[in-house]
Design an enzyme around this catalytic site. Structure first.
Site: not given
Ligand code: HAS
Length: 562
Positions: A233, A237, A384-386, A449-450
């Site tokens: 995890h 980050y 999700h991860f794409h 998946r996988r």
């Molecule tokens: Fe994830 C599985 C939970 C973020 C990557 N994640 C994965 C896997 C990968 C991955 C590769 O809780 C698969 C691993 C595998 O092979 O099994 N993930 C989270 C959570 C977050 C999260 C809570 N993941 C990421 C990020 C990744 C990533 C970042 C890669 C870079 N993830 C999970 C969980 C799994 C998981 C479970 C396991 C699932 C399972 O069952 O296998 C958080 O960090 C997300 C928080 C993000 C936000 C968004 C904030 C938005 C922002 C953009 C602002 C936009 C602006 C522009 C300013 C709350 C900062 C807008 C302007 C306009 C005008 C519209």
């Protein structure tokens, strides 16, 4: 030594150092491996989506899982790590400088990583390591696969140690001064990486290598997976934080604005250090053998790690709005019109930010125990991860490349390449919208998946998936066009763009910004809290796992009979 020659960079007017030719060569070497990986890994991705339509079989007896392993390892582990280390070094070189000795050690890190990568890649290509990028036991790979991975990690540690030394030398020369923001951020990310990768290093050295060499008959599967996710995890980050470095400290300069808050940026990075590691159980929510109380505690901590991303979103909106209003924007959303939409250095990362809104929301769904039961091990997770790593992070890395590569190569980003870059970013966004969208929906319909194409002996549910698999092939093909464009742009920027100077954009703070509190430089405090949180989240469940584990597993070799 360059450290003495601190100058005010004319273009950025921020405190910045010139980058010498030997430095550029080092940084470009890391970036070049990343772009070669993009091409190879992307090609594998294309083959995968074709196979999953059921209309295409791989030639020459190549196995789907072999291709999937190349794809995951080369994009998830190789591309990201090399790009990030190259970017880290460029930021450190620009803000605190690098000595000749440090540069030589950085080259040692590079070559150790390259040797490791070649060993690992060879084993996968020989069909001796079709174990996917998570290399879950009891699937067993050839020992050289694990040794190669260990070398990549060791090389990356050496690179991190050099970065720490660079900052230490700078601090000695600047007593009482706060460290440059980007150097502070790089230091956080390398500490995060070091602490996290200790987990996978222990698993590889103590469990996988002896077991794959035949010195141990069985392997404790739950311990190996727990150590993997202790690393897995924070790994995401480690990918995300370099993108956030660009969002906080570089994008404001590109859009003609200023850094919203130095303290807020530092605080969000410190929170990532605290909360990105003690959360690995959210990947193991369906795993038997871990006490639910500890899963609950780590899910709570997972929701804590969402906070610094929300702080980042707030900060970016603030930067955009303040800059837009300074340029005369009126009304609630008038500032949107003032953003430099035709500048690919802004547009590509901006699309990445937008993608992170659904990508992050998907993460929150994954982390919620009950909903995880619906999506776990389905292709939703791949969707999700794409969105997160392959869109938010990658498009930001592309955005960085448009100024970093010409800056390092003494060339210019021409209007023509800029236009091509805009097309590339749009192609990527469209391809990913189709592919990742189809993956999310198919996952909700239970698609695993996988897994290669299968009719699972017929069945109504399976027929529902086929259309989405076709859509993934369409999206994947569009994405591959995006990869070809990006590789072309990389070659053009590296070798053929006209000679000139390209800005290394580093944003300044607002003039009336509050001073950054001195405690941000208290590394002992940040590392101490991180270690306490890790021990609190892992000690008891880990003892429990070791004490109550079932008998270990004998190895399974794939393809069978290998
Ligand atoms: Fe994830 C599985 C939970 C973020 C990557 N994640 C994965 C896997 C990968 C991955 C590769 O809780 C698969 C691993 C595998 O092979 O099994 N993930 C989270 C959570 C977050 C999260 C809570 N993941 C990421 C990020 C990744 C990533 C970042 C890669 C870079 N993830 C999970 C969980 C799994 C998981 C479970 C396991 C699932 C399972 O069952 O296998 C958080 O960090 C997300 C928080 C993000 C936000 C968004 C904030 C938005 C922002 C953009 C602002 C936009 C602006 C522009 C300013 C709350 C900062 C807008 C302007 C306009 C005008 C519209």
């Amino acid at each position: 030594m360059q450290l003495a020659k601190k100058v005010i960079d004319k273009q950025t007017s921020a405190l910045a150092l010139p980058i010498s030719k030997p430095e550029s060569r080092l940084y470009m070497s890391f970036l070049s491996v990343a772009f070669i990986s993009l091409f190879i890994g992307g090609l594998m991705g294309l083959l995968q989506v074709f196979v999953r339509t059921g209309k295409f079989t791989l030639p020459f007896g190549i196995d789907y899982y072999q291709v999937l392993t190349v794809h995951g390892v080369i994009l998830g582990l190789v591309l990201t790590t090399y790009f990030i280390i190259g970017f880290h070094f460029s930021l450190m070189g620009k803000t605190v400088g690098i000595s000749d000795k440090q540069r030589k050690i950085a080259w040692i890190a590079f070559w150790i990583m390259v040797i490791g990568t070649i060993l690992t890649a060879t084993m996968i290509l020989l069909g001796e390591a079709s174990v996917l990028y998570t290399f879950y036991a009891p699937l067993r790979a050839h020992p050289v696969f694990y040794i190669g991975l260990a070398l990549v990690v060791v090389g990356s540690w050496i690179a991190g140690f050099v970065n720490w030394h660079q900052l230490a030398v700078w601090k000695k020369a600047h007593p009482g001064e706060k460290s440059p923001l980007l150097a502070f951020m790089v230091t956080i990310n390398t500490i995060l990486w070091f602490i996290a990768s200790l987990g996978v290093a222990v698993a590889v050295l103590i469990q996988f290598i002896p077991w794959s060499l035949g010195f141990a008959e069985t392997i404790n599967v739950l311990v190996s997976r727990t150590l993997f996710w202790y690393f897995g995890h924070p790994l995401v980050y480690f990918w995300l934080l370099p993108a956030y470095m660009a969002w906080y400290a570089i994008i404001p300069k590109i859009i003609g604005g200023k850094l919203f808050s130095d303290s807020l940026a530092r605080m969000s990075f410190v929170l990532f250090l605290f909360f990105s590691i003690p959360v690995g159980f959210h990947h193991q929510l369906t795993e038997p053998g871990i006490d639910p109380t500890w899963k609950f505690i780590q899910v709570v901590l997972t929701f804590m790690v969402v906070i610094p991303s929300l702080m980042t979103a707030f900060s970016m909106f603030a930067t955009f709005e303040i800059t837009g209003r300074r340029k005369g924007a009126k009304g609630l959303f008038g500032w949107l019109k003032k953003l430099p939409w035709k500048d690919v250095r802004f547009l590509a990362p901006f699309i990445g930010m937008v993608a992170f809104i659904p990508g992050g929301a998907g993460g929150i769904i994954n982390a919620s125990h009950q909903m995880n039961a619906v999506v776990h091990n389905t292709i939703w997770v791949t969707g999700h991860f794409h969105l997160t790593v392959a869109t938010t992070v990658m498009l930001t890395f592309f955005g960085i490349s448009y100024w970093l590569i010409p800056h390092l190569r003494g060339r210019k980003l021409t209007p023509k390449i800029n236009r091509l870059g805009i097309i590339q970013a749009i192609v990527w966004a469209v391809g990913m919208f189709i592919m990742s969208g189809a993956m999310h929906i198919q996952g909700l319909l239970g698609g695993p998946r996988r897994s290669s194409y299968s009719e699972y002996a017929g069945g109504d549910q399976v027929t529902e998936w086929i259309g989405y698999q076709m859509a993934q092939a369409i999206g994947g093909t569009i994405l591959f066009v995006g990869i070809l464009l990006m590789v072309y742009i990389f070659i053009k920027l590296t070798f053929f763009a006209p000679k000139g100077e390209e800005e290394f954009p580093i944003a300044e703070e607002e003039e009336n910004a509050e001073a950054t509190p001195a405690y941000f430089e208290n590394w002992k405090l940040w590392i101490g809290i991180t270690v306490v949180l890790i021990l609190a989240a892992y000690t008891i469940p880990f003892i429990d796992i070791i004490q109550h584990s079932p008998a270990g597993s004998v190895p399974f070799d794939f393809p069978i009979g290998r």
